[in-house]
Design an enzyme around this catalytic site. Structure first.
Site, PDB file in Angstrom:
ATOM      1  N   HIS A  45     -23.884   7.811  31.523  1.00 16.66           N
ATOM      2  CA  HIS A  45     -22.414   8.474  30.983  1.00 16.66           C
ATOM      3  C   HIS A  45     -21.528   7.330  30.357  1.00 16.66           C
ATOM      4  CE1 HIS A  45     -23.491  12.636  32.812  1.00 16.66           C
ATOM      5  NE2 HIS A  45     -23.977  11.627  33.689  1.00 16.66           N
ATOM      6  N   TYR A  46     -20.748   7.760  29.579  1.00 15.01           N
ATOM      7  CA  TYR A  46     -19.505   7.200  29.513  1.00 15.01           C
ATOM      8  C   TYR A  46     -18.421   8.102  29.993  1.00 15.01           C
ATOM      9  CZ  TYR A  46     -18.569   8.762  24.583  1.00 15.01           C
ATOM     10  OH  TYR A  46     -18.530   9.444  23.532  1.00 15.01           O
ATOM     11  N   THR A  47     -17.241   7.623  30.586  1.00 14.95           N
ATOM     12  CA  THR A  47     -16.195   8.620  30.760  1.00 14.95           C
ATOM     13  C   THR A  47     -15.527   9.435  29.804  1.00 14.95           C
ATOM     14  OG1 THR A  47     -14.550   6.655  30.809  1.00 14.95           O
ATOM     15  CG2 THR A  47     -15.744   7.214  33.022  1.00 14.95           C
ATOM     16  N   GLU A 111     -21.198   6.957  35.666  1.00 14.44           N
ATOM     17  CA  GLU A 111     -20.186   7.078  34.875  1.00 14.44           C
ATOM     18  C   GLU A 111     -19.631   5.544  34.197  1.00 14.44           C
ATOM     19  OE1 GLU A 111     -18.690   9.453  32.923  1.00 14.44           O
ATOM     20  OE2 GLU A 111     -19.486  11.467  33.767  1.00 14.44           O
ATOM     21  N   HIS A 153     -26.977  10.444  28.630  1.00 17.39           N
ATOM     22  CA  HIS A 153     -26.545  11.989  28.501  1.00 17.39           C
ATOM     23  C   HIS A 153     -26.745  12.847  27.492  1.00 17.39           C
ATOM     24  CE1 HIS A 153     -22.940  14.968  30.007  1.00 17.39           C
ATOM     25  NE2 HIS A 153     -24.195  15.368  30.256  1.00 17.39           N
ATOM     26  N   ASP A 163     -22.503  10.671  24.758  1.00 16.18           N
ATOM     27  CA  ASP A 163     -22.496   9.301  25.556  1.00 16.18           C
ATOM     28  C   ASP A 163     -23.799   8.835  26.107  1.00 16.18           C
ATOM     29  OD1 ASP A 163     -22.240  11.842  26.952  1.00 16.18           O
ATOM     30  OD2 ASP A 163     -21.816  10.877  28.747  1.00 16.18           O
TER      31      ASP A 163
END
Length: 261
Positions: A45-47, A111, A153, A163
């Site tokens: 994921h990215y945050t 993340e 994700h 993401d």
């Protein structure tokens, strides 16, 4: 960095030290429960928040809507663990892969701090990617995760998520033993399929995407769901042009990916 987010330790006891030697500390989240399946997915994921500390706070917030992840990787390469790998963290939300839902039960979620498309998406720094690779390789020593199940994700929730996006260096990870990569076919003229079209070629495209693992019903109609899945596929495996149009390069890359598994 050891936080005190977790005031309510569960019956299997608090996580006293990180599962991975690459994690520099703990910031424990209460937001987890029991797994209902063995781990077979590693989900990136990215945050998608303005900064990393805000994201970490969010992942540890006991108030609804409650979310969490197993690890957070900061831009300087620092790694913090929030949930034990043995527990089901709440990072994936609704989605599917290979016809199975409840991605949270099957996955470990990482993340990666980046503001994301909403707050100024930018390339991931070298220190951060090196940390993601080290952490991932370590996770793979503990869990039987196939290269084809190291995912974005957006792969498991293509209608909702972007993401970690088209700047994430999947090829670099695969070169280091994390994930599956085939060289994307060059952009070239040829048949293209897009939103609104229908017929046997669209049916075949949907079937191939389903074989790759994407949750997509074979209808023969290039609808919004198909466009979302094509876009997600491009974000991961054909990053040069992410437009949701199944052009010759996308189709060739998809076939090469299936052949490589």
């Amino acid at each position: 960095m050891t936080g005190s987010c977790d005031h309510d330790h569960h019956h299997d006891g608090p996580l006293e030290r990180p599962d991975s030697p690459w994690a520099g500390g703990l910031a424990l989240s209460q937001n987890h429960d029991e797994r209902r399946a063995p781990v077979d997915i590693l989900l990136m994921h990215y945050t998608g928040m303005k900064d990393g500390m805000a994201a970490l706070q969010r992942l540890c917030d006991p108030n609804p809507p409650r979310v969490s992840a197993h690890y957070v990787v900061f831009e300087d390469g620092e790694i913090v663990q929030c949930v034990a790998e043995s527990r089901r963290a709440w990072h994936a939300g609704a989605g599917s892969w290979q016809g199975r839902e409840d991605i949270n039960s099957r996955s470990i979620g990482i993340e990666i701090v980046n503001p994301g498309h909403e707050w100024g998406y930018r390339p991931f720094p070298e220190a951060q990617i090196a940390a993601v690779i080290n952490l991932s390789r370590d996770i793979l020593t503990r869990h039987a995760i196939a290269p084809a199940c190291i995912l974005a994700h957006s792969d498991t929730a293509p209608g909702r998520k972007q993401d970690p996006g088209e700047l994430f260096p999947w090829q670099r990870l695969a070169d280091e033993g994390v994930g599956l990569w085939v060289p994307p076919a060059p952009l070239q003229p040829g048949p293209t399929y897009r939103r609104g079209e229908e017929g046997p070629p669209v049916q075949a495209l949907q079937a191939l995407l389903g074989m790759a693992g994407y949750g997509l019903t074979v209808t023969g109609v290039f609808d919004a769901a198909t466009e979302a899945v094509v876009t997600a596929f491009q974000r991961h495996w054909r990053q040069e042009r992410v437009d949701g149009i199944a052009d010759a390069s996308t189709l060739r890359t998809l076939r090469d990916l299936l052949a490589a598994r």
